[in-house]
Design a protein around this motif. Structure first.
Motif, PDB file in Angstrom:
ATOM      1  N   UNK A  50       0.839  -1.197   0.000  1.00 52.60           N
ATOM      2  CA  UNK A  50       0.000   0.000   0.000  1.00 52.60           C
ATOM      3  C   UNK A  50       0.873   1.245   0.000  1.00 52.60           C
ATOM      4  N   UNK A  51       0.313   2.320  -0.575  1.00 52.63           N
ATOM      5  CA  UNK A  51       1.020   3.595  -0.654  1.00 52.63           C
ATOM      6  C   UNK A  51       0.108   4.708  -0.195  1.00 52.63           C
ATOM      7  N   UNK A  52       0.700   5.657   0.517  1.00 56.05           N
ATOM      8  CA  UNK A  52       0.039   6.867   0.985  1.00 56.05           C
ATOM      9  C   UNK A  52      -1.303   6.586   1.658  1.00 56.05           C
ATOM     10  N   UNK A  53      -1.301   5.654   2.553  1.00 58.16           N
ATOM     11  CA  UNK A  53      -2.478   5.397   3.393  1.00 58.16           C
ATOM     12  C   UNK A  53      -2.283   6.210   4.660  1.00 58.16           C
ATOM     13  N   UNK A  54      -2.888   7.406   4.692  1.00 57.20           N
ATOM     14  CA  UNK A  54      -2.725   8.338   5.809  1.00 57.20           C
ATOM     15  C   UNK A  54      -1.246   8.652   6.051  1.00 57.20           C
ATOM     16  N   UNK A  55      -0.470   8.761   4.959  1.00 54.82           N
ATOM     17  CA  UNK A  55       0.947   9.075   5.056  1.00 54.82           C
ATOM     18  C   UNK A  55       1.858   7.877   5.186  1.00 54.82           C
ATOM     19  N   UNK A  56       1.293   6.681   5.206  1.00 53.86           N
ATOM     20  CA  UNK A  56       2.090   5.458   5.354  1.00 53.86           C
ATOM     21  C   UNK A  56       2.176   4.700   4.043  1.00 53.86           C
ATOM     22  N   UNK A  57       3.360   4.181   3.757  1.00 50.05           N
ATOM     23  CA  UNK A  57       3.569   3.187   2.715  1.00 50.05           C
ATOM     24  C   UNK A  57       3.916   1.898   3.437  1.00 50.05           C
ATOM     25  N   UNK A  58       3.628   0.771   2.806  1.00 47.73           N
ATOM     26  CA  UNK A  58       3.969  -0.474   3.477  1.00 47.73           C
ATOM     27  C   UNK A  58       3.878  -1.682   2.591  1.00 47.73           C
ATOM     28  N   UNK A  59       4.383  -2.765   3.125  1.00 45.38           N
ATOM     29  CA  UNK A  59       4.332  -4.054   2.444  1.00 45.38           C
ATOM     30  C   UNK A  59       4.057  -5.129   3.493  1.00 45.38           C
ATOM     31  N   UNK A  60       3.206  -6.080   3.125  1.00 42.81           N
ATOM     32  CA  UNK A  60       2.911  -7.221   3.988  1.00 42.81           C
ATOM     33  C   UNK A  60       3.455  -8.476   3.298  1.00 42.81           C
ATOM     34  N   UNK A  61       4.219  -9.240   4.035  1.00 40.07           N
ATOM     35  CA  UNK A  61       4.834 -10.458   3.530  1.00 40.07           C
ATOM     36  C   UNK A  61       4.276 -11.645   4.289  1.00 40.07           C
ATOM     37  N   UNK A  62       4.098 -12.757   3.593  1.00 44.38           N
ATOM     38  CA  UNK A  62       3.542 -13.942   4.229  1.00 44.38           C
ATOM     39  C   UNK A  62       4.577 -15.003   4.479  1.00 44.38           C
ATOM     40  N   UNK A  63       4.360 -15.754   5.523  1.00 44.19           N
ATOM     41  CA  UNK A  63       5.159 -16.953   5.743  1.00 44.19           C
ATOM     42  C   UNK A  63       4.431 -18.065   5.002  1.00 44.19           C
ATOM     43  N   UNK A  64       5.099 -18.748   4.098  1.00 49.64           N
ATOM     44  CA  UNK A  64       4.435 -19.709   3.207  1.00 49.64           C
ATOM     45  C   UNK A  64       3.546 -20.712   3.937  1.00 49.64           C
ATOM     46  N   UNK A  65       2.302 -20.838   3.456  1.00 48.13           N
ATOM     47  CA  UNK A  65       1.368 -21.828   3.966  1.00 48.13           C
ATOM     48  C   UNK A  65       0.805 -21.513   5.331  1.00 48.13           C
ATOM     49  N   UNK A  66       0.933 -20.260   5.786  1.00 44.51           N
ATOM     50  CA  UNK A  66       0.471 -19.936   7.133  1.00 44.51           C
ATOM     51  C   UNK A  66      -0.345 -18.657   7.141  1.00 44.51           C
ATOM     52  N   UNK A  67      -0.937 -18.379   8.272  1.00 53.29           N
ATOM     53  CA  UNK A  67      -1.626 -17.117   8.502  1.00 53.29           C
ATOM     54  C   UNK A  67      -0.772 -16.202   9.379  1.00 53.29           C
ATOM     55  N   UNK A  68       0.537 -16.297   9.232  1.00 57.41           N
ATOM     56  CA  UNK A  68       1.477 -15.455   9.949  1.00 57.41           C
ATOM     57  C   UNK A  68       2.113 -14.510   8.938  1.00 57.41           C
ATOM     58  N   UNK A  69       2.082 -13.217   9.237  1.00 56.77           N
ATOM     59  CA  UNK A  69       2.566 -12.223   8.296  1.00 56.77           C
ATOM     60  C   UNK A  69       3.536 -11.253   8.957  1.00 56.77           C
ATOM     61  N   UNK A  70       4.399 -10.681   8.129  1.00 53.40           N
ATOM     62  CA  UNK A  70       5.264  -9.586   8.548  1.00 53.40           C
ATOM     63  C   UNK A  70       4.824  -8.349   7.784  1.00 53.40           C
ATOM     64  N   UNK A  71       4.715  -7.228   8.467  1.00 59.51           N
ATOM     65  CA  UNK A  71       4.361  -5.977   7.809  1.00 59.51           C
ATOM     66  C   UNK A  71       5.418  -4.943   8.147  1.00 59.51           C
ATOM     67  N   UNK A  72       5.867  -4.235   7.127  1.00 59.51           N
ATOM     68  CA  UNK A  72       6.834  -3.162   7.302  1.00 59.51           C
ATOM     69  C   UNK A  72       6.206  -1.887   6.769  1.00 59.51           C
ATOM     70  N   UNK A  73       6.295  -0.818   7.554  1.00 63.09           N
ATOM     71  CA  UNK A  73       5.694   0.450   7.163  1.00 63.09           C
ATOM     72  C   UNK A  73       6.720   1.571   7.240  1.00 63.09           C
ATOM     73  N   UNK A  74       6.470   2.588   6.418  1.00 62.53           N
ATOM     74  CA  UNK A  74       7.296   3.779   6.412  1.00 62.53           C
ATOM     75  C   UNK A  74       6.361   4.972   6.349  1.00 62.53           C
ATOM     76  N   UNK A  75       6.608   5.989   7.156  1.00 64.83           N
ATOM     77  CA  UNK A  75       5.753   7.180   7.179  1.00 64.83           C
ATOM     78  C   UNK A  75       6.437   8.320   6.432  1.00 64.83           C
TER      79      UNK A  75
END
Length: 142
Positions: free
Chosen positions: A46-71
Motif C-alpha cells: 500500500x502507498x500513501x495510506x494516511x501518510x504510510x507506505x507499506x508491504x505485507x509479507x507472508x510466511x508460506x502456507x500460514x496465517x502469519x505475516x510480517x508488515x513493514x511500514x514507512x511514514x
C-alpha cells in the motif's frame, strides 16, 4: 490441558491470523531482503495510506505475516538489540543452507548470535537492512 478447547487455545481466544508489524526508513531495502532474498511472498502493498507506505509479507502456507511500514515524516526505528529476533525454523539443513547461499550471494554474511543457544542448535544469524536479526534454525527444536 484444562480450560482449553480442542485446538489448544485458551477458552475465548479464537485467533485466525497473526501479523508482526514494525516501522522502517528503508522500506525498499527491507522488502528486497525479506521478499527478494529470503523469499517471503508479497501479500499486499500500500502507498500513501494516511501518510504510510507499506508491504505485507507472508510466511508460506500460514496465517502469519510480517508488515513493514514507512511514514512520510519518517518512521521511529529504535536501534534493535542483538536479541530482537525473527526465528525461522526449517524442515532440515538442506532447506536452510539453500537460503544461506542466497543470502551470501546477496552480500549478507552471518553475524555472531548474542545467545550461545543458537549456535548450539546449529542456527545461523543474519541482520536485515535495519539491523534486526533473523535466525535460521535447521529444524524445529521442540
Amino acid at each position: 490441558m484444562s480450560g482449553t478447547d480442542t485446538a489448544g487455545w485458551p477458552d475465548g481466544l479464537s485467533v485466525g491470523q497473526v501479523r508482526v508489524a514494525r516501522p522502517t526508513d528503508k522500506l525498499a531495502e527491507v522488502e528486497r531482503f525479506y521478499a527478494g532474498v529470503i523469499g517471503l511472498p508479497v501479500l499486499y502493498r500500500f502507498e500513501n495510506h494516511a501518510g504510510y507506505d507499506g508491504v505485507m509479507l507472508g510466511l508460506p502456507g500460514t496465517d502469519y505475516h510480517l508488515e513493514f511500514t514507512s511514514h512520510v515524516d519518517g518512521s521511529p526505528c529504535p536501534a534493535p538489540t542483538a536479541e530482537n529476533l525473527l526465528v525461522l525454523y526449517f524442515r532440515g539443513e538442506a532447506a536452510m543452507y539453500e537460503l544461506v547461499e542466497r543470502l551470501a550471494a546477496a552480500g549478507h554474511e552471518p553475524v555472531e548470535a548474542e545467545n550461545p543457544y543458537w549456535a548450539g542448535v546449529g542456527a545461523l544469524t543474519f541482520e536485515d537492512p535495519d539491523g534486526w536479526r533473523v535466525v535460521l534454525v535447521p529444524r524445529p527444536v521442540f
